[in-house]
Design a protein around this motif. Structure first.
Motif, PDB file in Angstrom:
ATOM      1  N   SER A  59       0.832  -1.199   0.000  1.00  0.00           N
ATOM      2  CA  SER A  59       0.000   0.000   0.000  1.00  0.00           C
ATOM      3  C   SER A  59       0.863   1.245   0.000  1.00  0.00           C
ATOM      4  CB  SER A  59      -0.911   0.022   1.229  1.00  0.00           C
ATOM      5  OG  SER A  59      -1.757  -1.103   1.251  1.00  0.00           O
ATOM      6  N   THR A  60       0.457   2.226  -0.787  1.00  0.00           N
ATOM      7  CA  THR A  60       1.164   3.509  -0.797  1.00  0.00           C
ATOM      8  C   THR A  60       0.417   4.494   0.090  1.00  0.00           C
ATOM      9  OG1 THR A  60      -0.064   4.220  -2.763  1.00  0.00           O
ATOM     10  CG2 THR A  60       2.085   3.170  -3.113  1.00  0.00           C
ATOM     11  N   VAL A  61       1.172   5.321   0.764  1.00  0.00           N
ATOM     12  CA  VAL A  61       0.607   6.313   1.685  1.00  0.00           C
ATOM     13  C   VAL A  61       1.221   7.664   1.361  1.00  0.00           C
ATOM     14  CG1 VAL A  61       0.164   6.885   4.101  1.00  0.00           C
ATOM     15  CG2 VAL A  61       0.527   4.495   3.434  1.00  0.00           C
ATOM     16  N   VAL A  81      12.324  11.612   3.988  1.00  0.00           N
ATOM     17  CA  VAL A  81      12.062  10.436   3.161  1.00  0.00           C
ATOM     18  C   VAL A  81      13.097  10.287   2.045  1.00  0.00           C
ATOM     19  CG1 VAL A  81      10.566  11.444   1.368  1.00  0.00           C
ATOM     20  CG2 VAL A  81      10.119   9.119   2.207  1.00  0.00           C
ATOM     21  N   THR A  82      13.769  11.367   1.683  1.00  0.00           N
ATOM     22  CA  THR A  82      14.745  11.310   0.589  1.00  0.00           C
ATOM     23  C   THR A  82      15.880  10.318   0.868  1.00  0.00           C
ATOM     24  OG1 THR A  82      14.224  13.563  -0.109  1.00  0.00           O
ATOM     25  CG2 THR A  82      16.324  12.654  -0.836  1.00  0.00           C
ATOM     26  N   GLY A  88      16.899   2.604  -0.558  1.00  0.00           N
ATOM     27  CA  GLY A  88      15.957   1.541  -0.900  1.00  0.00           C
ATOM     28  C   GLY A  88      15.051   1.069   0.218  1.00  0.00           C
ATOM     29  N   LEU A  89      14.931   1.834   1.296  1.00  0.00           N
ATOM     30  CA  LEU A  89      14.044   1.427   2.390  1.00  0.00           C
ATOM     31  C   LEU A  89      12.587   1.722   2.060  1.00  0.00           C
ATOM     32  CD1 LEU A  89      16.055   2.469   5.578  1.00  0.00           C
ATOM     33  CD2 LEU A  89      16.037   0.296   4.356  1.00  0.00           C
ATOM     34  N   VAL A  90      12.352   2.733   1.232  1.00  0.00           N
ATOM     35  CA  VAL A  90      10.998   3.042   0.769  1.00  0.00           C
ATOM     36  C   VAL A  90      11.055   3.281  -0.735  1.00  0.00           C
ATOM     37  CG1 VAL A  90      10.271   4.052   2.960  1.00  0.00           C
ATOM     38  CG2 VAL A  90      11.242   5.525   1.199  1.00  0.00           C
ATOM     39  N   LYS A  91       9.896   3.190  -1.359  1.00  0.00           N
ATOM     40  CA  LYS A  91       9.802   3.429  -2.799  1.00  0.00           C
ATOM     41  C   LYS A  91       8.651   4.386  -3.057  1.00  0.00           C
ATOM     42  CE  LYS A  91       9.359   1.076  -7.272  1.00  0.00           C
ATOM     43  NZ  LYS A  91      10.523   1.804  -7.845  1.00  0.00           N
ATOM     44  N   SER A  92       8.858   5.344  -3.937  1.00  0.00           N
ATOM     45  CA  SER A  92       7.808   6.319  -4.257  1.00  0.00           C
ATOM     46  C   SER A  92       6.991   5.839  -5.448  1.00  0.00           C
ATOM     47  CB  SER A  92       8.427   7.687  -4.562  1.00  0.00           C
ATOM     48  OG  SER A  92       9.248   7.610  -5.716  1.00  0.00           O
ATOM     49  N   GLU A  93       5.714   6.155  -5.420  1.00  0.00           N
ATOM     50  CA  GLU A  93       4.794   5.837  -6.504  1.00  0.00           C
ATOM     51  C   GLU A  93       4.129   7.137  -6.944  1.00  0.00           C
ATOM     52  OE1 GLU A  93       4.529   2.987  -7.883  1.00  0.00           O
ATOM     53  OE2 GLU A  93       5.487   1.636  -6.446  1.00  0.00           O
ATOM     54  N   GLY A  98      -0.641   8.087  -5.589  1.00  0.00           N
ATOM     55  CA  GLY A  98       0.772   7.895  -5.281  1.00  0.00           C
ATOM     56  C   GLY A  98       1.124   8.201  -3.838  1.00  0.00           C
ATOM     57  N   GLY A  99       2.338   7.930  -3.540  1.00  0.00           N
ATOM     58  CA  GLY A  99       2.842   8.148  -2.183  1.00  0.00           C
ATOM     59  C   GLY A  99       4.090   7.312  -1.989  1.00  0.00           C
ATOM     60  N   TYR A 100       4.269   6.806  -0.792  1.00  0.00           N
ATOM     61  CA  TYR A 100       5.438   5.982  -0.485  1.00  0.00           C
ATOM     62  C   TYR A 100       4.974   4.653   0.108  1.00  0.00           C
ATOM     63  CZ  TYR A 100       8.515   9.927  -1.330  1.00  0.00           C
ATOM     64  OH  TYR A 100       9.205  10.962  -1.934  1.00  0.00           O
TER      65      TYR A 100
END
Length: 211
Positions: A59-61, A81-82, A88-93, A98-100
């Motif tokens: 799920s993206t938040v 978050v950058t 590679g701990l989070v991925k952006s959508e 969209g979100g992370y």
């Protein structure tokens, strides 16, 4: 007698000299202590990651949603978050939804890797912050084993706590906070009802006396 010159002048000069030395020592000590403290970004990074972990896998938040839930600045979260995305701990959508999102299960993250993504090194002293100790006094530093032992304890602990555990603590804390707010609301309602009952009683008493 301690300082050259007249006694009054000497004491004054000596006092200010002493004050200056104290300030310098304190500043140096404070500067060194910062290596031991985790920054605000690290604390907020753990909160951000714990929020992401509360959602279903994949799920993206949006950061805006996390900002509102955690009452944190949106711009500040964007800065945090950058570095998390960089390693590679989070991925952006992108897109309207969209979100992370997390890149693995919450149980597979440790607090240690999140903190290192933000801080770099979590070593208690600068000379332990890299693989090679470049301090020229390291060979004869008798306190180095102590600091190295503390470094091991810190790393062992932060690597023993998973993101899943942090997310569970977050949920428990929010439940306690909600229960406390509800209890306070019930108290205020009861208190308000009590005040209205007193006001009604006073009104009836005045009406009876004026009858």
């Amino acid at each position: 007698g301690i300082f050259p010159g007249s006694p009054g002048r000497c004491r004054k000069e000596g006092f200010f000299t002493f004050q200056k030395r104290v300030v310098v020592v304190y500043w140096k000590a404070s500067k060194e202590r910062t290596a031991m403290k985790f920054s605000t970004k690290s604390r907020y990074a753990l909160r951000l990651m714990a929020e992401l972990a509360r959602y279903a896998p994949g799920s993206t938040v949006s950061l805006k949603e996390i900002s509102e839930r955690q009452q944190l600045s949106l711009k500040y979260l964007e800065q945090i978050v950058t570095p998390l995305a960089r390693v590679g701990l989070v991925k952006s959508e992108r897109g309207s939804q969209g979100g992370y999102r997390l890149t693995k299960a919450p149980a597979d993250y440790t607090a240690g890797e999140i903190l290192r993504a933000i801080e770099g090194s979590v070593a208690p002293i600068p000379c332990l912050g890299s693989e090679t100790n470049e301090c020229p006094m390291s060979d004869q530093c008798f306190t180095l084993p102590f600091w190295a032992g503390l470094d091991d304890v810190i790393n062992q602990y932060i690597d023993s706590v998973t993101l899943e555990q942090l997310a569970q603590s977050l949920a428990e804390g929010q439940r306690r906070g909600q229960a406390a707010r509800q209890a306070q609301e019930r108290y205020l309602l009861a208190d308000g009802a009590k005040e209205r009952a007193h006001a009604l009683r006073d009104h009836l008493e005045r009406a009876f006396l004026n009858a």
